[in-house]
Structure formats: structure tokens, C-alpha cells
Write an enzyme that holds these catalytic residues in place. Sequence first.
Site, PDB file in Angstrom:
ATOM      1  N   ALA A   1       7.823  -5.126  -0.680  1.00 39.49           N
ATOM      2  CA  ALA A   1       6.772  -6.077  -0.627  1.00 39.49           C
ATOM      3  C   ALA A   1       7.396  -7.175  -0.277  1.00 39.49           C
ATOM      4  CB  ALA A   1       5.953  -6.090  -1.864  1.00 39.49           C
TER       5      ALA A   1
ATOM      6  N   ALA B   1       7.064   0.482  -3.382  1.00 36.40           N
ATOM      7  CA  ALA B   1       7.079   1.911  -4.259  1.00 36.40           C
ATOM      8  C   ALA B   1       7.565   1.580  -5.719  1.00 36.40           C
ATOM      9  CB  ALA B   1       7.862   2.823  -3.329  1.00 36.40           C
ATOM     10  N   HIS B   2       8.451   0.483  -6.016  1.00 37.85           N
ATOM     11  CA  HIS B   2       9.104   0.477  -7.422  1.00 37.85           C
ATOM     12  C   HIS B   2       8.054   0.045  -8.388  1.00 37.85           C
ATOM     13  CE1 HIS B   2      10.255  -3.789  -7.995  1.00 37.85           C
ATOM     14  NE2 HIS B   2      10.340  -3.842  -6.768  1.00 37.85           N
TER      15      HIS B   2
ATOM     16  N   ASN C   1       0.726 -10.872 -10.653  1.00 40.47           N
ATOM     17  CA  ASN C   1       1.838  -9.974 -11.361  1.00 40.47           C
ATOM     18  C   ASN C   1       2.464 -10.766 -12.838  1.00 40.47           C
ATOM     19  OD1 ASN C   1       2.739 -12.145  -9.246  1.00 40.47           O
ATOM     20  ND2 ASN C   1       4.671 -12.442 -10.238  1.00 40.47           N
TER      21      ASN C   1
ATOM     22  N   THR D   1      17.172   2.379  10.561  1.00 40.10           N
ATOM     23  CA  THR D   1      17.312   3.766  10.190  1.00 40.10           C
ATOM     24  C   THR D   1      16.147   3.905   8.892  1.00 40.10           C
ATOM     25  OG1 THR D   1      19.096   4.323  11.125  1.00 40.10           O
ATOM     26  CG2 THR D   1      18.326   5.759   9.599  1.00 40.10           C
TER      27      THR D   1
ATOM     28  N   CYS E   1      11.025 -12.396 -10.462  1.00 37.12           N
ATOM     29  CA  CYS E   1      11.567 -13.122  -9.370  1.00 37.12           C
ATOM     30  C   CYS E   1      11.818 -14.552  -9.600  1.00 37.12           C
ATOM     31  CB  CYS E   1      10.867 -12.934  -8.201  1.00 37.12           C
ATOM     32  SG  CYS E   1      10.332 -11.051  -8.216  1.00 37.12           S
TER      33      CYS E   1
END
Length: 395
Positions: free
Chosen positions: A87, A214-215, A165, A254, A340
Site C-alpha cells: 500500500a 496483501a499482508h 489503522n 518482474t 509505521c
Amino acid sequence: MTSSQAGREWDRKSGPSPIYLDHHATTPLDPRVLDAMLPYLREDFGNAASTSHVFGWRAEAAVEEARERIAAAISARPAEVIFTSGATESNNLALFGALANASAGHLVSVETEHVAVLDPCRQLERSGRALTLLPVSRAGLVDVNAIAGALREETRLVSVMAANNEIGVLQPVAAIGALCHEAGVLFHCDAAQAAGRIPLDVQASRIDLLSLSAHKFYGPKGVGALYVRGRAPRVRLEARQFGGGHEGGLRSGTLPVAQIVGMAKALELSLDQREVEEARLRDLRDLLWQRLEAELGGVHLNGDAELRLAGNLNVAFEGVDGARLLLALPRLAVSLGSACASSRPGPSPVLTALGLPAEWAGASLRFGLGRETSREEIEQAASWVIEAVRRERAS
Ligand SMILES: *Cc1c(COP(=O)(O)O)cnc(C)c1O
């Protein structure tokens, strides 16, 4: 002692297992997600951009299937989903990408946003754009009329998160989307905490740019996505990272196939069990709150009581210092605020923005319940907290 020293120290101790109530910082990988990922770390290891052999074709097929499933989960089209590292990167790509061509330009956001939105906003401000950061109510909610009032001729983008959050409050995303659409202004929504927990529909909520990680929903770390609206209106972003031209030229590099497969699986699993899990978490969260309130007194809920994530509880404890309370709870994984921002001194800016008295802001703990949280753990955690707060108050 640094955190890494504390970690090594911990491994030498014995005692009851630690209890993890910090699911806003990250969530454990669901074993079913790991199972879905493993083939793409072993035999199907190909590069999704290799077009000349079956290894590449298999990898590409897996990525495109994941893209379809993630798109379907948010009512988007596959071509509108761009894979990123998480994110933070999605927010940066959305904000810098949308304002790249506006040497002036104005953007609107909110004081309680995640640092991964606030820092890019401030960086854009330093490089010549105008920034309006709106306040929130005591309950943590932004006023849609205040957003309307902040819009100017040169406003390019409004960025408001879906779920906070720290205090878990749910912002009025659909109303903000409707307003932005009407005004012809782009709407970016950081949905890192919301995805998999509340329904997200980029069409119904008129979202132009949506960030996922995703986490935060029991998937792997290091992968996320940015939804970029393809029509009505078609959002044109400037790339931030250049190279092989992957992801429609928007994000070269990639693709991490296994992570992407895991992200799609994790989002689907979260949505499959969403309502049942929401009810279960709400019951456990309410049990925790009721015990703290009944057995301690002098506790205050931070953030709106109803419009919040089912697994979130953010509590101010009168007469204690939050940092000291944390030290008194060595086996409980909770936090003072955002992981964070945990290296930044002083009370959480989110709690400060609510207008709490300074001593409450510095006396608050964030509890984040999740999929593997049990009733026994909540009873144990409540007992530990009650005991620790009583001791701190008496000292
Ligand atoms: C965790 C989080 C982020 C950062 O996501 P990463 O994938 O870890 O970079 C951004 N915004 C919110 C609201 C978050 O909770």
C-alpha cells in the site's frame, strides 16, 4: 536495548505464549494462502514476462487469474489492477502519478491519514502543489461538507482512507466518491485496513484510485495493488518507476508471481468468511471492552463506537502512561499506535487529531483482533491489562 536485541533476548525466556493483538500492523499468513503460493516458488517459478516458453506462460496465466479475482472482489476490471509492493507504493504511485503533470495543482486529504499518504502529500506540497489537510470530529470522522468546502478550481485529487489503522473508524467513502465525481476531482482511497473486512466496490463508491496491501488480510508481505479507473473517467497516471514496461508501463519490475497468487487467494478467503468473522470479532472486541470498563473504570474508547472495524479497540486508560503500560505487558503484542510511526516520539498524531486531552492521547493502547484470536486469549489479555493498569495506577 534495541528491538532486535529485545527479540534475541525474548527467545531465551520461558513462560506463557505471547498473544498477538496487533493485526493492524500485519496479519499472519493463512496456511491455505501459503499452499496456493508454494507451486509458484517451486516448479512454476517462471517469469511472467517470458513469452517464449511454457514456464513464462504458466506464470503469466497465474498472474492474470489473480488479477481477475482481485478485480472481481472490488467490482473492477482486470486491466484496472496494477500490482505493486504494497500500500505504501500504491499510495505513492496514486498521489505522485496523478499530480505529476500539475506543477501547481491542489490536493485535499485528512489529518488522520496513514503516513504513507501524509508524507507523499507533504512532499508534493514542498514541490509546489497546494495541500489542504482537513480535521476530523472527536469520533475521528471527516465531514463530507468540509471536503466540498475545500475544493477549488485547481483541485486535482482528494485522498481519504476507508478504515483507519489506529482507531479503526470507517470514513464515508461512498459520499466522498459521489462528491468528487460530481466535482470532476479524482478520489483516491487507501483501503489497506478495509480490504477483506468491509465490502469495497469501486463502482458504487465512485473510487478512482484504490490502494491494497496483501499482508493486512492474511496474505504475504511485499505485494499490493493499485486500482486505476480505466473509464468514466479514464485516470492517467505518470509512472514512478521505469524499466521493462510491466503493468502497462505504470510499474516496471518482474512480478512476484507467488506473492500475487497469494494475495488473490487471501482476499477471496477473507471475503468468503467476512460476515461470520466480523460478528465473531465484534463479540470478542466487545467482551474485551466490557471487561476493561467494568473492572477498571476511567477508560475511554477512542474513535466512533459504531462506525469502526469489528476487530479494533483503541482505549485511553486514565492515570497511566501508555509507554510504561506497554512495558508492563511483555506477553501482549499490542501497540501505542501505528507501527509505521512507532519510532516517532510523542503521542499518536491520530489521537491528537481527535482533540483528546494530551494525557489521554499518551495513555492509549491499540488492540487489533484477528482471525486466530480466541476467546481464551481475549480473557487472558483482559486480565493482564486490568492487572497492569491497576499496578500502574497504584504506583
Ligand atoms: C499498513 C498500511 C499501509 C502500508 O502498507 P504496506 O503494504 O505495508 O506498505 C498504508 N496505509 C494503511 C492504512 C495501512 O494500514
